[in-house]
Write a protein that holds these residues in place. Structure first.
Motif, PDB file in Angstrom:
ATOM      1  N   SER A  68       0.768  -1.138  -0.048  1.00  0.00           N
ATOM      2  CA  SER A  68       0.077  -0.061   0.063  1.00  0.00           C
ATOM      3  C   SER A  68       0.919   1.150  -0.176  1.00  0.00           C
ATOM      4  O   SER A  68       2.115   1.208   0.496  1.00  0.00           O
ATOM      5  CB  SER A  68      -0.998  -0.128   1.409  1.00  0.00           C
ATOM      6  N   LEU A  69       0.244   2.313  -0.537  1.00  0.00           N
ATOM      7  CA  LEU A  69       0.983   3.680  -0.404  1.00  0.00           C
ATOM      8  C   LEU A  69       1.262   4.138   1.006  1.00  0.00           C
ATOM      9  O   LEU A  69       2.181   4.654   1.463  1.00  0.00           O
ATOM     10  CB  LEU A  69       0.157   4.809  -1.171  1.00  0.00           C
ATOM     11  N   GLU A  70       0.247   3.762   1.867  1.00  0.00           N
ATOM     12  CA  GLU A  70       0.224   4.022   3.221  1.00  0.00           C
ATOM     13  C   GLU A  70       1.827   3.364   3.907  1.00  0.00           C
ATOM     14  O   GLU A  70       2.335   3.943   4.832  1.00  0.00           O
ATOM     15  CB  GLU A  70      -0.869   3.426   3.980  1.00  0.00           C
ATOM     16  N   SER A  71       2.235   2.522   3.259  1.00  0.00           N
ATOM     17  CA  SER A  71       3.532   2.032   3.805  1.00  0.00           C
ATOM     18  C   SER A  71       4.732   2.751   3.622  1.00  0.00           C
ATOM     19  O   SER A  71       5.779   2.712   4.231  1.00  0.00           O
ATOM     20  CB  SER A  71       3.811   0.505   3.389  1.00  0.00           C
ATOM     21  N   LEU A  72       4.632   3.585   2.744  1.00  0.00           N
ATOM     22  CA  LEU A  72       5.449   4.805   2.491  1.00  0.00           C
ATOM     23  C   LEU A  72       5.446   6.129   3.357  1.00  0.00           C
ATOM     24  O   LEU A  72       6.239   7.097   3.400  1.00  0.00           O
ATOM     25  CB  LEU A  72       5.652   5.096   1.167  1.00  0.00           C
ATOM     26  N   ALA A  73       4.222   5.978   4.133  1.00  0.00           N
ATOM     27  CA  ALA A  73       3.831   7.332   4.657  1.00  0.00           C
ATOM     28  C   ALA A  73       4.630   8.038   5.550  1.00  0.00           C
ATOM     29  O   ALA A  73       5.256   9.273   5.107  1.00  0.00           O
ATOM     30  CB  ALA A  73       2.421   7.086   5.422  1.00  0.00           C
ATOM     31  N   GLU A  74       5.572   7.482   6.385  1.00  0.00           N
ATOM     32  CA  GLU A  74       6.498   8.114   7.274  1.00  0.00           C
ATOM     33  C   GLU A  74       7.941   8.703   6.486  1.00  0.00           C
ATOM     34  O   GLU A  74       8.424   9.669   6.686  1.00  0.00           O
ATOM     35  CB  GLU A  74       6.890   7.430   8.479  1.00  0.00           C
ATOM     36  N   GLY A  75       8.175   7.745   5.634  1.00  0.00           N
ATOM     37  CA  GLY A  75       9.304   8.034   4.917  1.00  0.00           C
ATOM     38  C   GLY A  75       9.208   9.250   3.962  1.00  0.00           C
ATOM     39  O   GLY A  75      10.121   9.927   3.738  1.00  0.00           O
TER      40      GLY A  75
END
Length: 401
Positions: free
Chosen positions: A358-365
């Protein structure tokens, strides 16, 4: 080795992602063919290339390439290839007859897209120029000619065996042979090179009107002659001046930068390159070739082939030297180290489509990279800022655990 990581989770900047999903569609598929021989090994080259003997084992190597491809076919059944790239080494050392038999063998095994791009790397030597017409008749429709410089003293320093006149003639002969799409490879930051020297090379390349120019800085790589015996390279200030002035000159003449070191006329970026940088799939055959293949269940596997030509041609040795299924925690870096090389980046939707994450997996980075001014604040795209393109390694660090 992790064979199936679909049940693992990903931590990026401390946030856990959902498990990897099956891929909704498989990405485009390309074929890379490595021909590892050169007339002479250049002192800066760290590619898998080897000095050719007087007689090349063309027939044996073509047989091996097709047998190698046969072993990969199970992973790509039902798919077509959009591009083929002959790299090396110097693929144009092979005869048109050998390459024709190879292409025919490939086509019997995998369907070609109706508008397939087939690129052959070639050197400017007169001997190779004489083959251009024959190559074009085979269906090869794009050349990538290794010029590096038009100036004799620079060519000598780089260990090149052609001269500037041959480099100029090669472009003309490519066009006469029917190639309306060709790339010129050109280097800058050469030993003792001035700004004027670099721009002179670039102006000469532009005057030849190629559809594509690969313009990249000489770097000293391990396991090369230059690494062990480094030449005197320009100072950093000169390198910066060359980069800025060269990019402006290319833009002025209609060559748009679409990747870190690739510039193309409108509508002429290399399809093979674009597929690679957008995390497409590619089969790699030949000594030392690498591949990357996606599977419907979400697995993405990188492969690499036996490196030494003598081992690759040895019937008792395996073509494949190894493989690795990418894990979820490797996926952000693997995807972004390719996609962020493109000056326009990629649409954000491509990340879940090509990785199953998911795109959310990139959120913090992603938030950290945007805050540092390295990544564009654009929800629909993943693209580096101008500063991010200059400091790409720093940008990618934001997506490592």
């Amino acid at each position: 080795m992790t064979r199936d990581s679909s049940a693992s989770s990903l931590i990026v900047g401390g946030a856990a992602s959902s498990p990897r999903a099956p891929l909704p569609t498989l990405p485009p598929l390309a074929l890379y063919i490595h021909i590892p021989w050169c007339v002479r090994k250049c002192p800066y080259c760290d590619f898998n290339s080897h000095t050719a003997s007087p007689v090349l084992p063309e027939q044996e190597y073509v047989d091996a390439l097709l047998a190698d491809l046969d072993q990969d076919l199970h992973a790509v059944y039902g798919r077509e290839i959009i591009s083929i790239f002959f790299g090396g080494g110097t693929p144009s050392l092979f005869s048109a007859e050998a390459l024709g038999r190879l292409l025919e063998g490939v086509k019997q095994r995998i369907p070609f897209a109706h508008d397939i791009e087939i690129t052959l790397e070639a050197n400017p030597g007169t001997f190779e120029q004489e083959k251009f017409v024959a190559y074009r008749k085979l269906g090869i429709n794009r050349l990538s000619i290794g010029i590096q410089s038009f100036q004799q003293e620079k060519l000598k320093a780089l260990g090149r065996i052609h001269n500037g006149d041959e480099a100029v003639r090669a472009a003309g002969m490519a066009r006469q042979a029917g190639f309306d799409n060709f790339n010129l490879d050109l280097m800058h930051g050469l030993p003792d090179q001035s700004l004027d020297d670099a721009l002179s090379d670039l102006r000469q390349a532009i005057e030849l009107n190629p559809t594509h120019i690969s313009w990249y800085q000489l770097t000293l790589e391990p396991n090369t002659v230059f690494w062990n015996q480094p030449p005197v390279l320009p100072e950093d200030d000169t390198l910066w001046d060359i980069q800025e002035a060269g990019q402006a000159l290319l833009a002025e003449h209609g060559y748009a930068q679409y990747e870190v070191s690739a510039y193309a006329q409108a509508g002429r970026p290399a399809r093979h390159n674009l597929n690679y940088w957008s995390f497409g799939d590619f089969i790699g055959i030949g000594a030392g070739a690498h591949g990357k293949l996606s599977h419907p269940d979400g697995r993405i596997v990188r492969t690499w082939k036996t490196r030494l030509p003598k081992d690759y041609l040895n019937p008792v040795k395996s073509f494949q030297a190894g493989e690795k299924a990418l894990t979820n925690d490797e996926m952000p870096f693997e995807f972004l180290m390719n996609a962020l090389r493109l000056t326009a980046g990629v649409e954000s939707r491509l990340y879940p489509e090509r990785t199953g994450l998911s795109l959310e997996s990139l959120a913090e980075g992603r938030a950290a990279a945007e805050q540092s001014g390295l990544l564009q604040v654009e929800p629909s795209r993943l693209a580096a800022t101008e500063r991010g393109q200059l400091f790409l390694n720093d940008l990618l660090q934001q997506f490592l655990n």
